[in-house]
Design an enzyme around this catalytic site. Sequence first.
Site, PDB file in Angstrom:
ATOM      1  N   ASP A   1       0.822  -1.268   0.036  1.00 34.82           N
ATOM      2  CA  ASP A   1      -0.053   0.061  -0.093  1.00 34.82           C
ATOM      3  C   ASP A   1       0.793   1.116  -0.056  1.00 34.82           C
ATOM      4  OD1 ASP A   1      -2.192   1.603  -0.034  1.00 34.82           O
ATOM      5  OD2 ASP A   1      -3.112   0.399   1.961  1.00 34.82           O
TER       6      ASP A   1
ATOM      7  N   ASP B   1     -10.773   2.100  -3.264  1.00 32.31           N
ATOM      8  CA  ASP B   1     -11.291   1.655  -2.012  1.00 32.31           C
ATOM      9  C   ASP B   1     -12.481   1.749  -1.833  1.00 32.31           C
ATOM     10  OD1 ASP B   1      -9.052   1.420  -0.649  1.00 32.31           O
ATOM     11  OD2 ASP B   1      -8.747   3.234   0.396  1.00 32.31           O
TER      12      ASP B   1
END
Length: 712
Positions: free
Chosen positions: A451, A516
């Site tokens: 990430d 997301d």
Amino acid sequence: MLPTGPSDFVRLDGGAVSLVLDVRGPSPVTLYWGTGLDAGADGSMLDLLAAREDAPCSPLVAAPLALTPLAGQAFPGRPGLLTHGEGRRWATYTRIVDVRRPDPGAVEIDSVDEANGVALTHHLRLDRHGMLVGWTQVRNDGPGLLDLEWLSAPVLALPPHLVEWVTFEGRWAGEYRMQTQPRVMGAVVKENRRGRTSHDAFPGILAQAAGAGDQAGEVYGLHLGWSGNHRLYADTLSDGRAYVQMGELFMPGEMRLAPGQIYRTPVLYAACSLMGRNGISACFHAHVRNRPDHARVRAKPRPVHYNTWEAVYFDHDPALLLKLVDAAADIGVERFVLDDGWFRGRRSDRAGLGDWFVDEGIYPDGLHPIVARVRERGMEFGLWVEPEMVNPDSDLYRAHPDWVLGTPPAPQLVFRNQLVLDASRVDVQDYLFARLDALLRDYPISYLKWDMNRDISHPGGVDGVAAAHAHVEGLYALLRRVRDAYPDVEIESCSAGGGRADLGILSLTDRVWASDSNDALDRLTIQRGLSTFLPPELIGSHVGPTDCHITGRRVAMATRVATAMFFHLGLEVNLLGLSDAERMELAAGISLHKHYRPLLHDGRLIRLDRPANEEAFGILAADGAQALYSFTLLSEPSGYFAGRLRLAGLDPAARYHVRLLWPDAAQKSPLFNSLRDGVLFTGSTLTEAGLQLPRLHPQSALILGVVRVPAG
Ligand code: DGJ
């Protein structure tokens, strides 16, 4: 190495595309790039076809639109090279000194400007799918430093009949929205200074002819494979010539070449199609699927993921996680991924990044009990990391506050309470590799979710010089090191969702996290945009909670499943909170996905041109024997019924067995009710007449399975 080609023109052919370059002048120029030309077409014909008289109030001979348009040639648009040495050596004017053909599909052209001490090399390859791949290189042949402000990847002339630009914009949780605008005189500019590929300025663009859509029309598509700052400059000159420049965006003084030093642009990927945007995707997908590294992805079916993030966030409780492991295995999950929250001090997003040790407070026996249960239940184990980042509240930062990027005296700008490590530093790379190496040795980890949750807003390196470029190179080096040491470990590129998804990072990773937002309706738009360039198997897509945590929208399980199952499927929902009916529906969706996974992850994606309140696409097997079609009604049609669903891509003369695969529920429409058992149609009835869609609630999805019936 083949003998050097004819000295005046170079022609490359591949996948029904031709590229013809004129290499007679001072620098290489595109004479033609488009649909394949006949064998007799040659450079002199194309040159004559392009001949025009001098324009009013213009030089007698227009400056060429070269692969690198040059200031020394008085190019009136943006030069492809902006450079100087101490304020001089800027008006580059080259001559071609060598044209090499490394093989029939590729060409490399050297041109030099001896007076200014600048040498350029252009590399172009046209593959058998029609994908043009290229880079430009500059070498400082002078005695002093050469400041490089801009070097575009090869600049390709676009045909004048393209009337629209399509760009890809977005924001966190709303990436890859396609925006169409007319191509008028002047430039469309997208600059990205976020230090990662970015959510808002994806380095890709389409140029399309009047009336072009998903299924038909002439479209050109370009993408830069780079995961940092970049500039996209799509321009139309007053004489009508159009071109796209894409390259790295440098901070002031960031790229200074010492004598003899070279800089090479990131790779440009370019495709053209007469079959609409679907043709562009077909070319990109085929190219990516044939990259040698893609063999990693093909080696086994893409395992269905369970990801803990939206189920537990930072609330890691091993007992609950063990229950989730069982619940995931029970419904057919194949890889269990432990997201953020497992390492020292990480009880919220305020602390812990950098301390990549399992938190003994939460996990007294390490991750062993969880990993063991995951393995016992026949699943693989995956782990979330965010290696380039550090929280000021971490042991790492307390020990090495000097390891972060910054531009003093400007204050550090904290995003999500975190700062960026300078990944170009060898000590930083060594520390991160050592921590990842320890984790990968201690646990049988098959997948890392890598990430990156903030912009690199102040990319000052240790000596004060801008290090945005060096950071990306450092990241690439670290990824390469991990991959070399652990070739079987898959890596996902995630960046607060889809902030770092491009073909650069994808040459070192195995999938991207597109967004997301697990909101199925948002996802349709996001996936449409990103899959223009990336094949579905590289795009992670998860079934989220009933009420989407980002948008609050409630979407039925059947639609959430139908939206995710065409990509690399995963779940990101608290399975323990589902009703039995929801769990069964989810399990049925996973099993349907697994059944059709070879087709989904290898077939040809065909988007269907539909009204704005609908989304529809198909995936066709390479041999045409099988296809799946997906239809989603986003909002109420203006009349009682949506129109006909015409199944593009089928052979009009063949016969097909059509079955409603999803949802598994009784249908009021007589047609769709009979489709539950399957009905035989001819190809032309399906492609031309199409199926009358049933009356559906908004936010409902249907999946049809189509199988060709052997002739005879
Ligand atoms: C951002 C990612 O996109 C999410 O999926 C999740 O991994 C969080 N970071 C964790 O902090």
